[in-house]
Design a protein around this motif. Structure first.
Motif, PDB file in Angstrom:
ATOM      1  N   PHE A   4      -0.809  -6.409   0.180  1.00  0.00           N
ATOM      2  CA  PHE A   4       0.185  -7.034   0.687  1.00  0.00           C
ATOM      3  C   PHE A   4       1.057  -6.452   1.545  1.00  0.00           C
ATOM      4  CE2 PHE A   4       4.256  -9.455   0.750  1.00  0.00           C
ATOM      5  CZ  PHE A   4       4.132 -10.640   1.259  1.00  0.00           C
ATOM      6  N   VAL A   5       1.154  -6.937   2.989  1.00  0.00           N
ATOM      7  CA  VAL A   5       2.063  -6.209   3.858  1.00  0.00           C
ATOM      8  C   VAL A   5       2.860  -7.091   4.517  1.00  0.00           C
ATOM      9  CG1 VAL A   5       1.891  -4.813   5.941  1.00  0.00           C
ATOM     10  CG2 VAL A   5       0.076  -4.730   4.115  1.00  0.00           C
ATOM     11  N   THR A  13      14.381 -10.860   8.775  1.00  0.00           N
ATOM     12  CA  THR A  13      13.348 -12.032   8.956  1.00  0.00           C
ATOM     13  C   THR A  13      11.947 -11.613   9.103  1.00  0.00           C
ATOM     14  OG1 THR A  13      15.159 -13.187  10.075  1.00  0.00           O
ATOM     15  CG2 THR A  13      12.845 -13.890  10.640  1.00  0.00           C
ATOM     16  N   VAL A  14      11.038 -12.199   8.637  1.00  0.00           N
ATOM     17  CA  VAL A  14       9.633 -11.776   8.763  1.00  0.00           C
ATOM     18  C   VAL A  14       8.992 -12.058   9.864  1.00  0.00           C
ATOM     19  CG1 VAL A  14       7.359 -11.842   7.498  1.00  0.00           C
ATOM     20  CG2 VAL A  14       9.374 -12.020   6.056  1.00  0.00           C
ATOM     21  N   ILE A  15       8.447 -11.357  10.658  1.00  0.00           N
ATOM     22  CA  ILE A  15       7.946 -11.205  12.005  1.00  0.00           C
ATOM     23  C   ILE A  15       6.424 -11.261  12.053  1.00  0.00           C
ATOM     24  CG2 ILE A  15       9.919 -10.941  13.235  1.00  0.00           C
ATOM     25  CD1 ILE A  15       8.989  -7.818  13.539  1.00  0.00           C
ATOM     26  N   ASN A  16       5.826 -10.615  10.650  1.00  0.00           N
ATOM     27  CA  ASN A  16       4.488 -10.545  10.635  1.00  0.00           C
ATOM     28  C   ASN A  16       3.906 -10.186   9.192  1.00  0.00           C
ATOM     29  OD1 ASN A  16       1.651 -10.595  11.192  1.00  0.00           O
ATOM     30  ND2 ASN A  16       1.875  -9.136  13.103  1.00  0.00           N
ATOM     31  N   ALA A  17       3.050 -10.527   8.766  1.00  0.00           N
ATOM     32  CA  ALA A  17       2.439 -10.585   7.371  1.00  0.00           C
ATOM     33  C   ALA A  17       1.110 -10.607   7.235  1.00  0.00           C
ATOM     34  CB  ALA A  17       3.460 -11.353   6.464  1.00  0.00           C
ATOM     35  N   THR A  18       0.622 -10.137   5.994  1.00  0.00           N
ATOM     36  CA  THR A  18      -0.924 -10.711   5.824  1.00  0.00           C
ATOM     37  C   THR A  18      -0.944 -12.320   5.431  1.00  0.00           C
ATOM     38  OG1 THR A  18      -0.406  -9.893   3.543  1.00  0.00           O
ATOM     39  CG2 THR A  18      -1.442  -8.243   4.987  1.00  0.00           C
ATOM     40  N   ASP A  19       0.028 -12.513   4.950  1.00  0.00           N
ATOM     41  CA  ASP A  19      -0.073 -14.034   4.605  1.00  0.00           C
ATOM     42  C   ASP A  19       0.930 -14.730   5.702  1.00  0.00           C
ATOM     43  OD1 ASP A  19       0.252 -16.679   4.042  1.00  0.00           O
ATOM     44  OD2 ASP A  19       1.229 -16.233   1.907  1.00  0.00           O
ATOM     45  N   LYS A  20       0.377 -15.267   6.894  1.00  0.00           N
ATOM     46  CA  LYS A  20       0.845 -15.795   7.862  1.00  0.00           C
ATOM     47  C   LYS A  20       1.952 -16.972   7.796  1.00  0.00           C
ATOM     48  CE  LYS A  20      -1.402 -12.889  10.512  1.00  0.00           C
ATOM     49  NZ  LYS A  20      -0.806 -11.719  10.823  1.00  0.00           N
ATOM     50  N   GLN A  21       1.867 -17.425   6.536  1.00  0.00           N
ATOM     51  CA  GLN A  21       2.775 -18.782   6.263  1.00  0.00           C
ATOM     52  C   GLN A  21       4.196 -18.078   5.922  1.00  0.00           C
ATOM     53  OE1 GLN A  21       1.197 -20.604   2.959  1.00  0.00           O
ATOM     54  NE2 GLN A  21      -0.393 -21.519   4.038  1.00  0.00           N
ATOM     55  N   LEU A  22       4.378 -16.470   5.787  1.00  0.00           N
ATOM     56  CA  LEU A  22       5.645 -15.964   5.658  1.00  0.00           C
ATOM     57  C   LEU A  22       6.321 -15.707   6.734  1.00  0.00           C
ATOM     58  CD1 LEU A  22       4.464 -13.430   2.775  1.00  0.00           C
ATOM     59  CD2 LEU A  22       5.559 -15.892   2.472  1.00  0.00           C
ATOM     60  N   LEU A  90       8.959  -2.143   7.140  1.00  0.00           N
ATOM     61  CA  LEU A  90       7.484  -2.354   6.783  1.00  0.00           C
ATOM     62  C   LEU A  90       7.478  -2.120   5.202  1.00  0.00           C
ATOM     63  CD1 LEU A  90       4.602  -3.002   7.945  1.00  0.00           C
ATOM     64  CD2 LEU A  90       4.236  -0.625   8.009  1.00  0.00           C
ATOM     65  N   VAL A  91       6.993  -3.138   4.560  1.00  0.00           N
ATOM     66  CA  VAL A  91       6.673  -3.191   3.084  1.00  0.00           C
ATOM     67  C   VAL A  91       5.355  -3.326   2.829  1.00  0.00           C
ATOM     68  CG1 VAL A  91       7.422  -4.155   0.845  1.00  0.00           C
ATOM     69  CG2 VAL A  91       9.076  -4.051   2.927  1.00  0.00           C
ATOM     70  N   ILE A  92       4.718  -2.471   2.232  1.00  0.00           N
ATOM     71  CA  ILE A  92       3.196  -2.303   1.709  1.00  0.00           C
ATOM     72  C   ILE A  92       3.144  -2.194   0.358  1.00  0.00           C
ATOM     73  CG2 ILE A  92       1.277  -1.364   2.058  1.00  0.00           C
ATOM     74  CD1 ILE A  92       2.111  -0.011   4.607  1.00  0.00           C
ATOM     75  N   GLN A  93       2.342  -3.489  -0.231  1.00  0.00           N
ATOM     76  CA  GLN A  93       2.329  -3.235  -1.752  1.00  0.00           C
ATOM     77  C   GLN A  93       0.421  -2.782  -1.998  1.00  0.00           C
ATOM     78  OE1 GLN A  93       3.469  -6.732  -4.040  1.00  0.00           O
ATOM     79  NE2 GLN A  93       1.792  -6.317  -5.246  1.00  0.00           N
TER      80      GLN A  93
END
Length: 265
Positions: A4-5, A13-22, A90-93
């Motif tokens: 998960f990124v 505020t989330v500006i991009n993520a692997t889950d675009k709904q976020l 940037l947060v990476i799991q």
């Protein structure tokens, strides 16, 4: 291969993520964020520390099943070429058990396929035995049974050019290929397990070192505060914005204000 990124701007505020709904949601309000139950300190505190120190951190979570990496990201100021750059995060799991689980699943799937193939071969051999009762067929059936029971070195070693010998040769070639594949899979699983164990060990060492440094800093801070409270001079300290963050007892008496009232003024 992160699990998960998420990338957030300076306002979290989330500006991009692997889950675009976020995208567009607040970093700490997203449904995917279950980190707090795994960490020893609040995630906002970690993020603020990463931004201020301009260095990333890696945390081991959920008893070593996951890694959480938090890194500062410089975002260019698009409003003006003279404006200061912004600092996001940037947060990476990372799921440590994912590769090992995938490898074990692959081994299990190949084992099932091999067992199915061997069962089919055993049925075919049984039919041949009904028509050609001989020690050669019994030897081939015995080798197939041993192979099906996990002895991947079992071979028929039949000689000749007749149909039974040709079947034995085919079985030996198939057994050799399956044994090589099984050894390669076991070696890959073992190498991956060792690599993951080394990674976890290195991360644990780094965490232990970080804990020791933090404890040393805390002890030093305690000694400094004890010293400041003991001297007869008034001492006032402020942060970078000039806001009071400490008064010793002499300063409290001179200012006629206790520390909890003067804080932040």
């Amino acid at each position: 291969e992160p699990h998960f990124v998420v990338l957030a701007d300076e306002t979290s505020t989330v500006i991009n993520a692997t889950d675009k709904q976020l995208i567009g949601q607040r970093l700490f309000e997203t449904a995917e964020m279950d980190w707090q139950s795994w960490l020893n300190e609040p995630i906002p505190m970690i993020i603020e520390r990463v931004k201020s120190q301009r260095g990333g951190e890696v945390h081991l979570m959920d008893e070593g099943h996951f890694l959480l990496g938090v890194y500062p990201i410089t975002l260019e100021n698009s409003g003006s070429s003279f404006g200061a750059d912004r600092t996001g995060v940037l947060v990476i799991q990372r799921d440590l058990s994912q590769d090992l689980t995938r490898a074990r699943r692959m081994v299990a799937r190949n084992t099932i396929e091999m067992v199915s193939l061997l069962v089919a071969m055993s049925v075919f051999i049984g039919i041949l035995v009904h028509f050609f009762i001989s020690s050669r067929l019994n030897k081939l059936v015995s080798s197939a049974d041993r192979f099906a029971n996990g002895d991947f070195e079992a071979r028929s070693n039949l000689r000749g050019k007749d149909e039974v010998a040709r079947l034995g040769h085919a079985f030996d070639r198939m057994a050799g290929q399956v044994a090589d594949t099984h050894r390669n899979l076991e070696r890959r699983v073992e190498e991956r397990t060792i690599a993951l164990a080394d990674t976890v060990s290195d991360l644990q060492t780094e965490i232990n070192q970080r804990v020791q440094v933090e404890q040393a800093l805390f002890n030093e801070k305690e000694r400094i505060q004890v010293t400041l409270r003991s001297i007869s001079d008034a001492v006032i300290t402020t942060d970078i914005k000039g806001l009071i963050d400490f008064l010793n007892p002499v300063a409290e008496e001179l200012a006629n204000q206790p520390l909890h009232i003067a804080l932040g003024r």
